[in-house]
Scaffold this active site. Structure first.
Site, PDB file in Angstrom:
ATOM      1  CB  THR A  55      -0.727  -0.086   1.193  1.00  0.00           C
ATOM      2  OG1 THR A  55      -0.010   0.007   2.357  1.00  0.00           O
ATOM      3  CG2 THR A  55      -1.877  -0.892   1.175  1.00  0.00           C
ATOM      4  N   GLY A  56       0.259   2.286  -0.602  1.00  0.00           N
ATOM      5  CA  GLY A  56       1.155   3.543  -0.669  1.00  0.00           C
ATOM      6  C   GLY A  56      -0.001   4.723  -0.662  1.00  0.00           C
ATOM      7  CB  VAL A  93      -4.397  -0.660  -2.837  1.00  0.00           C
ATOM      8  CG1 VAL A  93      -4.338  -1.830  -2.049  1.00  0.00           C
ATOM      9  CG2 VAL A  93      -4.755   0.624  -1.830  1.00  0.00           C
ATOM     10  CE  LYS A 117       1.294   2.047  -8.610  1.00  0.00           C
ATOM     11  NZ  LYS A 117       2.493   2.599  -9.184  1.00  0.00           N
ATOM     12  CG  ASP A 167       8.623   9.331  -5.568  1.00  0.00           C
ATOM     13  OD1 ASP A 167       9.298   9.832  -4.584  1.00  0.00           O
ATOM     14  OD2 ASP A 167       7.712   8.466  -5.334  1.00  0.00           O
TER      15      ASP A 167
END
Length: 512
Positions: free
Chosen positions: A251-252, A256, A279, A395
């Site tokens: 999870t982020g 999910v 995803k 990122d």
């Protein structure tokens, strides 16, 4: 003739002598006036069923006589009256509802004595009866004139005791989920201030509950999906793309990730891998509110960006990752392979083995030689992304790099942008800082500084000087400004480099 009455020649019965046979009578005897009078006297011996009390007494017996048409008609009538009373009671309850002023249909009911004798305590529905033993007594209503009594005994509608009892009775009108308790047999009095506070609290709780329910139904929470997303996943399973969905593996802030087994259906003549990941991009922007920075200035999606519709933004976000992964796969960069995109669900190949995902670079324990090899792999992958794919990860850190089969794999490229983005070089500098800091902490002596790594990846050769970060960033901002002016003058795709849909090149002397 024997004196016993048995003929001497007749055989003797083994069962003894039988009962004497009834004397036979002729038809004339049956039709005689004397026999008719005898039958009339026997019929007069039974009482006539003309008394209503006898009717009810007969009806109350366990075994009722239904041979009489009159008795059968009365029984049917009483059954009809019972059903009529039940229907009338339901109509009365539906007509009155929750109104304080109720209308009674008492005069239209067909009441019978059997209702008090035949019904048992278990069969009685107290909600439908007129005499509810558990119903609290209602407070006395104030007359229209506003007061009761005379002289010193006068009581107005503003009396504290009267208002307290009324407020207690009004609590029954609160929402069903509000537990007000049962004050049977207690003379409860609730002041106006307390009652108003409770009423406002109940109203606020109802609105909050409605908001939470709507948010839960229309958003993808952590380790959970909304009904729309669940329906899309079911359709994939039914279509044979997926065999089953096993569970959540990560999870982020933006998505999910679920593990699934590939189905037997081939997509575009390509079989679905045995193990895939789903995803699911979250449909709420609470945890990642600044995602528009990465997509509104990307010329590939600039015309389709809409800040007013979050679901469309999420679909663009998923589509953006699909295109970025496709570019990286063409450049042979280790990354997940796209299988299918369905709205905000991206199906990719699974990096791992036997349902066990590959560890992140921050969690894996490597020797000095493997860690050195990992640094050079990351440097090479960053150069390939920038020069071949015309992308900046934006990122990149040890959290978005996996270690599998002795190689570094890059994931989570939904926010990746092109160098021509107004903040592209700033994001690249941030990636270089994360990578350089991580490998230096792991003791890799060959790890470059953030400035050397930036020049090695971008090829801009900005002078480092005293390695002042503020001065270095000012050079980067100046390059971005000149590049933005160049794009506005020459257009988006005037000078493709390395990719068919790339933007203009980024050189320190790019401005004419």
């Amino acid at each position: 003739m024997d004196p016993t009455g048995v003929t001497a020649g007749a055989p003797k019965s083994p069962w003894g002598s039988g009962a004497p046979a009834a004397p036979a009578c002729s038809l004339t005897d049956v039709m005689s006036e004397q026999l008719a009078r005898q039958m009339e006297e026997e019929s007069d011996a039974f009482p006539a069923l003309t008394d209503p009390a006898a009717d009810l007494l007969l009806l109350s017996d366990e075994v009722s006589d239904t041979t009489s048409d009159l008795m059968l008609a009365k029984m049917l009538q009483m059954q009809f009256d019972r059903e009529f009373d039940d229907q009338l009671r339901r109509e009365e309850k539906k007509f009155n509802g929750d109104s304080k002023v109720s209308i009674s249909f008492e005069n239209y009911r067909m009441v019978h004595p059997y209702e008090d004798s035949d019904s048992s305590e278990d069969e009685v529905d107290w909600q439908d009866t007129r005499h509810d033993p558990y119903r609290a007594e209602k407070p006395q209503t104030t007359p229209r004139r506003g007061f009761t009594g005379k002289g010193k005994n006068i009581t107005t509608k503003h009396d504290e005791v009267t208002c307290g009892r009324k407020n207690t009775a009004r609590m029954d009108n609160f929402a069903p989920e509000v537990h007000v308790g049962d004050g049977l047999g207690m003379d409860l009095k609730l002041s106006n201030q307390v009652f108003n506070s409770l009423k406002q609290h109940c109203y606020s709780e109802q609105r909050r509950s409605a908001r939470l329910h709507e948010k839960k139904e229309h958003s993808t929470a952590e380790q959970a999906v909304d009904p729309r997303t669940r329906l899309l996943m079911y359709k994939m399973v039914n279509a044979g793309v997926l065999e089953n969905i096993n569970g959540c593996i990560s999870t982020g802030k933006e998505s999910v990730v679920f593990h699934a087994n590939g189905g037997s259906v081939s997509l575009e003549e390509q079989p679905v891998p045995d193990e895939v990941v789903l995803k699911v991009f979250k449909t709420t922007l609470n945890e990642f509110k600044n995602r528009d920075r990465y997509i509104k200035d990307d010329y590939r999606f600039k015309d389709r960006f809409s800040k007013l519709n979050p679901r469309k933004v999420i679909r663009l976000w998923a589509e953006k990752e699909m295109h970025n992964l496709t570019r990286m796969k063409k450049a042979e960069i280790p990354c997940p392979e796209v299988v299918l995109l369905k709205k905000h669900i991206l199906v990719m190949s699974f990096i791992g083995k036997d349902h066990v995902p590959a560890p992140k670079l921050k969690d894996v324990t490597l020797g000095s030689e493997d860690m050195k090899n990992a640094f050079y792999q990351v440097l090479h992958l960053m150069q390939l992304m920038y020069q071949e794919c015309n992308l900046v990860h934006a990122d990149l850190s040890e959290y978005n790099m996996l270690w599998h089969d002795g190689k570094v794999w890059l994931i989570d490229v939904s926010q990746s942008i092109e160098p021509t983005h107004p903040h592209g070089l700033e994001f690249l500098f941030r990636d270089c800082r994360n990578v350089s800091t991580f490998f230096q902490k792991r003791g890799v002596s060959e790890a470059m500084s953030v400035y050397e790594l930036f020049n090695a990846v971008s090829g801009l050769n900005i002078p480092v000087g005293a390695e002042d970060e503020a001065e270095f960033m000012s050079e980067i901002v100046a390059l971005e400004k000149r590049n933005e002016d160049h794009v506005q003058k020459r257009g988006k795709k005037t000078f493709p480099v390395g990719c068919e849909d790339a933007g203009p090149p980024l050189k320190p002397d790019a401005d004419d």
